[in-house]
Design a protein around this motif. Structure first.
Motif, short mmCIF file in Angstrom:
data_model
loop_
_atom_site.label_atom_id
_atom_site.label_comp_id
_atom_site.label_asym_id
_atom_site.label_seq_id
_atom_site.Cartn_x
_atom_site.Cartn_y
_atom_site.Cartn_z
N HIS A 35 0.87 -1.17 0.00
CA HIS A 35 0.00 0.00 0.00
C HIS A 35 0.91 1.22 0.00
CE1 HIS A 35 0.74 0.24 4.36
NE2 HIS A 35 0.60 -1.07 4.32
N PRO A 36 0.48 2.29 -0.67
CA PRO A 36 1.41 3.39 -0.90
C PRO A 36 1.85 4.05 0.41
CG PRO A 36 -0.82 3.99 -1.55
CD PRO A 36 -0.84 2.53 -1.25
N TYR A 37 3.15 4.19 0.58
CA TYR A 37 3.69 4.91 1.72
C TYR A 37 3.80 6.37 1.34
CZ TYR A 37 5.03 0.40 3.67
OH TYR A 37 5.02 -0.87 4.17
N PRO A 38 3.71 7.27 2.32
CA PRO A 38 3.85 8.69 1.99
C PRO A 38 5.27 8.98 1.53
CG PRO A 38 3.85 8.37 4.36
CD PRO A 38 3.49 7.05 3.74
N PRO A 39 5.46 10.02 0.69
CA PRO A 39 6.81 10.37 0.27
C PRO A 39 7.63 10.83 1.48
CG PRO A 39 5.25 12.05 -0.41
CD PRO A 39 4.44 10.90 0.10
N VAL A 40 8.95 10.64 1.39
CA VAL A 40 9.81 11.01 2.51
C VAL A 40 10.26 12.45 2.30
CG1 VAL A 40 11.89 10.41 3.77
CG2 VAL A 40 10.58 8.64 2.59
N PRO A 41 9.91 13.34 3.22
CA PRO A 41 10.36 14.72 3.05
C PRO A 41 11.86 14.84 3.33
CG PRO A 41 9.22 14.47 5.14
CD PRO A 41 9.15 13.15 4.45
N VAL A 42 12.57 15.45 2.41
CA VAL A 42 14.01 15.62 2.60
C VAL A 42 14.32 17.11 2.52
CG1 VAL A 42 16.28 15.04 1.71
CG2 VAL A 42 14.42 13.40 1.52
N ASP A 43 14.74 17.70 3.65
CA ASP A 43 15.06 19.11 3.60
C ASP A 43 16.47 19.31 3.03
OD1 ASP A 43 16.83 18.56 5.68
OD2 ASP A 43 15.28 18.90 7.17
N SER A 44 16.83 20.59 2.82
CA SER A 44 18.09 20.83 2.11
C SER A 44 19.29 20.40 2.95
CB SER A 44 18.20 22.30 1.75
OG SER A 44 18.03 23.07 2.91
N TRP A 45 19.16 20.49 4.30
CA TRP A 45 20.27 20.06 5.16
C TRP A 45 20.55 18.58 4.98
CZ3 TRP A 45 23.51 23.20 7.38
CH2 TRP A 45 23.09 24.51 7.66
N THR A 46 19.46 17.80 5.01
CA THR A 46 19.63 16.37 4.87
C THR A 46 20.20 16.04 3.51
OG1 THR A 46 17.65 16.19 6.20
CG2 THR A 46 18.42 14.18 5.16
N ARG A 47 19.75 16.79 2.50
CA ARG A 47 20.26 16.55 1.15
C ARG A 47 21.77 16.78 1.13
NH1 ARG A 47 16.65 19.74 -1.96
NH2 ARG A 47 15.12 18.13 -1.50
N THR A 48 22.19 17.91 1.73
CA THR A 48 23.63 18.20 1.77
C THR A 48 24.38 17.07 2.48
OG1 THR A 48 22.85 20.43 2.17
CG2 THR A 48 25.22 20.08 2.25
N MET A 49 23.82 16.65 3.63
CA MET A 49 24.50 15.61 4.40
C MET A 49 24.59 14.31 3.60
SD MET A 49 25.98 14.69 7.15
CE MET A 49 25.67 15.31 8.77
N SER A 50 23.49 13.96 2.90
CA SER A 50 23.50 12.73 2.10
C SER A 50 24.60 12.79 1.05
CB SER A 50 22.17 12.54 1.40
OG SER A 50 21.19 12.25 2.32
N ILE A 51 24.63 13.94 0.34
CA ILE A 51 25.63 14.06 -0.72
C ILE A 51 27.03 13.99 -0.12
CG2 ILE A 51 26.54 15.63 -2.48
CD1 ILE A 51 23.62 16.58 -2.82
N ALA A 52 27.22 14.66 1.03
CA ALA A 52 28.54 14.63 1.66
C ALA A 52 28.93 13.21 2.04
CB ALA A 52 28.53 15.52 2.91
#
Lengths: 174, 473
Positions: B429-446
């Motif tokens: 069953h569809p799960y809600p999309p995961v909100p990713v803020d810009s900080w988390t995005r930066t951390m993921s890329i890092a």
């Protein structure tokens, strides 16, 4: 008094103290009422203080009485007061668990005895220092300064932790 | 004359603890403001540790040694703490009334572990490890719906104090044999008396306290339950920062024997094999992602032990490198868990279904982290395993290395199950999309860049770990 009588008296005192320690330790383990356990623990710790006295360390014996028999036992009693009520029925002791506990402690005891008896112990060189309270104080504020300070931090964490954890249970039970 | 400058990182974390102690006194708790404070202070903490990385010297009447080895591990611990605090923006797992205490215990624990890696006196080591354990005992049951997880806290505490008791007993035996509590003296005298049973047994028992923290095989029983039962952020902390301190201390204590005892080395080999095999085999059947990572951490303690038991400088250096790699990889996985399970529940593997559509970046971070843990080439995990195995081969432990490689292959299976869930499975069953803020995005890329960079260009980091291992003795 002749030296032989003094020797016998000291020996007797030693065995009485050892007996007290063991009696206290078994009271601390076996009865199901937890308050008896605490009192037994206090007795065992007092017995250990007696052993220190027998070994000639007056200061450590006093500290043992003050800290362990006094403070630690009282804090355990506080912990009991904060935990579940005593009139509730205690769960029964299960035989397999008791047997396993007994087995583990016997194995550990046998291992410890084996290690102690097979090791060739070298007596430490006499440090040639006085072990008076002043000397201990100097050591605490020089060589063992850091430990001494960090212990106070440990106590702070323990106190705050006790407050946080007890806050939990009170909210749950009310 | 005290050179207090050497003590600056520790002083800084004392300050952090004091700030949150004061914050815990206030009547009204504002989680978002506390979060900003914690984030800022722990970020400055990382900077402070970096700045004091090249310091050297002795403090507190030779009980405290500041050298590259200790400073490197302090940096790893500070990084781990910062990363954990970073993920606390939605600290939903912990009751709002307790956020100040949460950060207080976190900073005290960090401080204690920093003291642990610098202590070179047995009493100081013991008190420091107790300070960090106390904080963790209190952090574990700090979870909403605590009654459900109370058992976890009690179990962790009971096993922890048992390990402490063993450790104290071991230290007292060591003291009986060596008649000194200073590590320099222990290293000098212990190899000459290692044939005595009390010396070997004392050393093993003293190590058991650190094996407990590291979750090495016979001391691992707590890990799955605690990983599952503690709040996600606390689990992350236990799985990353606290493992660094444990690894540092195991390396230091194993070095005591200096290869003089054949029996001791063989015991470590056996523990390493059991830990890897047990962890990997049990991990296969797990459904809960945090439990799976707990078993994987047991296995990784075994891999790291392969490097340590080589007892060469190269072996220690490889173990340090492995610790760095483990910190980055594990945190990447946990960061994804904390993001996806935003309300702080325990994430099941099947809940990851379709993650590559819900958040491609998080899915990629998770994939690289898991590839790293499995040891697949371009990532840092491969380089770590390579170095560890190479160090062991140099000493002729061929069978051990083969067992390690077989284990790495087994582990690939369950890591791939998770990756399959994230990339190939369609959600029931569809799960809600995961909100990713810009900080988390930066951390993921890092994190992604770090994992690949450390894996592809390890030269300067290897040189750093080798220098750290040299400064150990």
């Amino acid at each position: 008094m002749n030296p032989f009588a003094t020797e016998t008296l000291a020996q007797m005192a030693f065995w009485v103290v050892v007996g007290l320690t063991f009696a206290g330790a078994s009271i601390a383990v076996f009865p199901r009422n937890i308050l008896y356990n605490v009192l037994g623990l206090a007795l065992a710790l007092a017995g250990v203080a007696g052993l220190y006295l027998y070994l000639g360390s007056f200061f450590i014996a006093l500290m043992q009485l003050l800290i362990y028999v006094g403070a630690i036992t009282i804090s355990i009693v506080f912990a009991i007061m904060l935990s579940r009520p005593l009139h509730l029925e205690v769960p029964r002791r299960e035989l397999p668990k008791v047997a396993m506990g007994l087995g583990a402690s016997v194995v550990f005891f046998a291992g410890a005895v084996g290690v102690f008896s097979t090791t060739h112990w070298v007596p430490a060189a006499d440090r040639g220092m006085d072990w008076s309270i002043a000397a201990i104080g100097h050591m605490l504020l020089t060589k063992y300064d850091l430990v001494f300070e960090v212990i106070s931090l440990v106590l702070l964490v323990a106190i705050i932790g006790a407050i946080v954890t007890a806050g939990f249970t009170r909210r749950l039970s009310s | 004359m005290m050179q207090w400058v050497l003590f600056v990182p520790e002083l800084f974390y004392i300050l952090m603890a004091a700030v949150f102690f004061c914050a815990s006194l206030s009547r009204r708790q504002q989680p978002s403001r506390l979060y900003i404070w914690a984030l800022t202070i722990s970020a400055v903490g990382v900077v402070v540790t970096v700045l004091s990385a090249r310091q050297e010297g002795m403090l507190f009447f030779d009980a405290y040694r500041v050298d590259l080895y200790s400073q490197l591990f302090k940096l790893l611990i500070a990084m781990g703490t910062f990363w954990v605090v970073f993920s606390c923006s939605e600290l939903k797992g912990v009751s709002e009334r307790q956020h100040a205490e949460f950060y207080f215990f976190l900073s005290v624990c960090t401080l204690a572990m920093m003291m642990l890696v610098s202590s070179v006196e047995l009493l100081t080591i013991y008190v420091a490890i107790e300070l960090s354990s106390y904080s963790l005992y209190l952090l574990v049951p700090m979870r909403q719906r605590a009654d459900e997880y109370a058992e976890t806290g009690i179990k962790y505490f009971m096993i922890g104090v048992t390990a402490s008791a063993f450790m104290l007993f071991g230290i007292s035996l060591l003291y009986g044999v060596v008649q000194n509590t200073y590590v320099t003296e222990v290293i000098r005298i212990l190899p000459t008396v290692i044939h005595e049973p009390a010396a070997v047994v004392g050393l093993i028992l003293a190590l058991s306290g650190f094996f407990f923290k590291q979750a090495l095989f016979p001391f691992h029983i707590w890990a799955p339950d605690v990983y599952q039962g503690a709040a996600n952020q606390v689990t992350t902390y236990i799985g990353t920062a606290s493992k660094m301190a444990a690894a540092a201390m195991v390396i230091r204590f194993v070095g005591f024997s200096n290869e003089a005892s054949e029996l001791f080395v063989q015991l470590l080999v056996v523990l390493s094999i059991l830990s890897m095999t047990f962890g990997n085999l049990v991990a296969i059947i797990q459904k809960d992602l945090k439990r799976l990572l707990a078993y994987s951490s047991i296995a990784h303690a075994g891999y790291m032990m392969i490097g340590i038991l080589s007892m060469t400088q190269r072996g220690y250096a490889s173990a340090i490198y492995y610790a760095i790699a483990y910190l980055v990889m594990t945190y990447s996985c946990f960061m994804v868990i904390m993001r996806v399970a935003e309300d702080g529940h325990n994430l099941q593997i099947k809940e990851l279904a379709g993650l590559h559509k819900r958040s491609p970046l998080l899915a990629m971070t998770l994939m690289l982290g898991l590839f790293g843990l499995a040891g697949i080439p371009p990532t840092v995990g491969f380089t770590g395993k390579f170095l560890v195995f190479a160090a062991a081969l140099e000493k002729g432990y061929l069978a051990l290395v083969i067992i390690g490689m077989v284990n790495a292959t087994i582990s690939l299976y369950y890591y791939l199950i998770v990756i399959k869930a994230a990339y190939l499975l369609e959600p029931v069953h569809p799960y809600p999309p995961v909100p990713v803020d810009s900080w988390t995005r930066t951390m993921s890329i890092a994190l992604v860049i770090l994992m690949v960079y450390l894996g592809v260009f390890p030269d300067q980091f290897v040189a750093l770990t080798e220098a750290a291992a040299r400064s150990l003795y």
